[in-house]
Motif scaffolding. Structure first.
Motif, PDB file in Angstrom:
ATOM      1  N   GLU A  19      -0.886  32.270 -11.102  1.00 15.98           N
ATOM      2  CA  GLU A  19       0.117  31.204 -11.124  1.00 15.98           C
ATOM      3  C   GLU A  19       1.172  31.457 -12.213  1.00 15.98           C
ATOM      4  N   ILE A  20       0.731  31.874 -13.383  1.00 12.94           N
ATOM      5  CA  ILE A  20       1.684  32.180 -14.455  1.00 12.94           C
ATOM      6  C   ILE A  20       2.573  33.352 -14.027  1.00 12.94           C
ATOM      7  N   GLY A  21       1.982  34.353 -13.385  1.00 13.55           N
ATOM      8  CA  GLY A  21       2.758  35.489 -12.895  1.00 13.55           C
ATOM      9  C   GLY A  21       3.815  35.063 -11.892  1.00 13.55           C
ATOM     10  N   ARG A  22       3.474  34.142 -11.017  1.00  8.91           N
ATOM     11  CA  ARG A  22       4.436  33.637 -10.035  1.00  8.91           C
ATOM     12  C   ARG A  22       5.595  32.936 -10.744  1.00  8.91           C
ATOM     13  N   ILE A  23       5.272  32.149 -11.739  1.00  7.33           N
ATOM     14  CA  ILE A  23       6.302  31.401 -12.469  1.00  7.33           C
ATOM     15  C   ILE A  23       7.242  32.342 -13.212  1.00  7.33           C
ATOM     16  N   VAL A  24       6.705  33.345 -13.907  1.00  9.18           N
ATOM     17  CA  VAL A  24       7.579  34.224 -14.702  1.00  9.18           C
ATOM     18  C   VAL A  24       8.457  35.116 -13.837  1.00  9.18           C
ATOM     19  N   ARG A  25       8.131  35.279 -12.560  1.00  4.96           N
ATOM     20  CA  ARG A  25       8.983  36.063 -11.664  1.00  4.96           C
ATOM     21  C   ARG A  25      10.170  35.265 -11.140  1.00  4.96           C
ATOM     22  N   ASP A  26      10.166  33.950 -11.341  1.00  2.00           N
ATOM     23  CA  ASP A  26      11.266  33.106 -10.880  1.00  2.00           C
ATOM     24  C   ASP A  26      12.514  33.411 -11.710  1.00  2.00           C
ATOM     25  N   PRO A  27      13.633  33.773 -11.061  1.00  2.00           N
ATOM     26  CA  PRO A  27      14.844  34.115 -11.820  1.00  2.00           C
ATOM     27  C   PRO A  27      15.389  32.958 -12.660  1.00  2.00           C
ATOM     28  N   ALA A  28      15.055  31.725 -12.326  1.00  2.00           N
ATOM     29  CA  ALA A  28      15.562  30.571 -13.083  1.00  2.00           C
ATOM     30  C   ALA A  28      14.811  30.337 -14.386  1.00  2.00           C
ATOM     31  N   VAL A  29      13.697  31.027 -14.582  1.00  2.00           N
ATOM     32  CA  VAL A  29      12.889  30.833 -15.790  1.00  2.00           C
ATOM     33  C   VAL A  29      13.541  31.577 -16.953  1.00  2.00           C
ATOM     34  N   PRO A  30      13.765  30.879 -18.093  1.00  2.00           N
ATOM     35  CA  PRO A  30      14.390  31.527 -19.262  1.00  2.00           C
ATOM     36  C   PRO A  30      13.545  32.682 -19.802  1.00  2.00           C
ATOM     37  N   CYS A  31      14.212  33.637 -20.416  1.00  2.00           N
ATOM     38  CA  CYS A  31      13.537  34.826 -20.953  1.00  2.00           C
ATOM     39  C   CYS A  31      12.447  34.473 -21.961  1.00  2.00           C
ATOM     40  N   THR A  32      12.692  33.473 -22.790  1.00  2.00           N
ATOM     41  CA  THR A  32      11.685  33.106 -23.790  1.00  2.00           C
ATOM     42  C   THR A  32      10.434  32.551 -23.120  1.00  2.00           C
ATOM     43  N   THR A  33      10.610  31.819 -22.035  1.00  2.00           N
ATOM     44  CA  THR A  33       9.469  31.283 -21.287  1.00  2.00           C
ATOM     45  C   THR A  33       8.718  32.411 -20.603  1.00  2.00           C
ATOM     46  N   LYS A  34       9.457  33.380 -20.060  1.00  3.99           N
ATOM     47  CA  LYS A  34       8.809  34.540 -19.437  1.00  3.99           C
ATOM     48  C   LYS A  34       7.974  35.294 -20.461  1.00  3.99           C
ATOM     49  N   ALA A  35       8.535  35.500 -21.651  1.00  8.11           N
ATOM     50  CA  ALA A  35       7.803  36.216 -22.701  1.00  8.11           C
ATOM     51  C   ALA A  35       6.530  35.466 -23.083  1.00  8.11           C
ATOM     52  N   ALA A  36       6.633  34.151 -23.199  1.00  9.79           N
ATOM     53  CA  ALA A  36       5.449  33.347 -23.538  1.00  9.79           C
ATOM     54  C   ALA A  36       4.407  33.436 -22.426  1.00  9.79           C
TER      55      ALA A  36
END
Length: 74
Positions: A19-36
């Motif tokens: 689920e976290i992997g799916r979320i971080v692949r979303d282009p609308a997710v900010p870079c800092t959120t992806k890193a976290a």
């Protein structure tokens, strides 16, 4: 200190990683959120509390983040 009983249900851990992997692949997710999110996946992916998190790609990610910060500072 954690022990093996704290790992919880293996299926739930795997589902959370997915689920976290799916979320971080979303282009609308900010870079800092992806890193976290990726950091959290690294911790969740450890097999035992005594094992260190996987470090593959850490240097590359840090270099990329530094380049992005430099571009924003211009």
């Amino acid at each position: 200190m954690f022990n093996d009983c704290c790992v919880g249900d293996e299926a739930a851990r795997t589902k959370l990683i997915d689920e976290i992997g799916r979320i971080v692949r979303d282009p609308a997710v900010p870079c800092t959120t992806k890193a976290a999110g990726l950091t959290l996946i690294g911790w969740l992916a450890r097999r035992k509390p005594s094992e260190p998190p996987h470090a593959l790609g850490v240097d590359e990610a840090r270099d990329s983040e530094a380049r992005m910060r430099a571009r924003r500072a211009r």
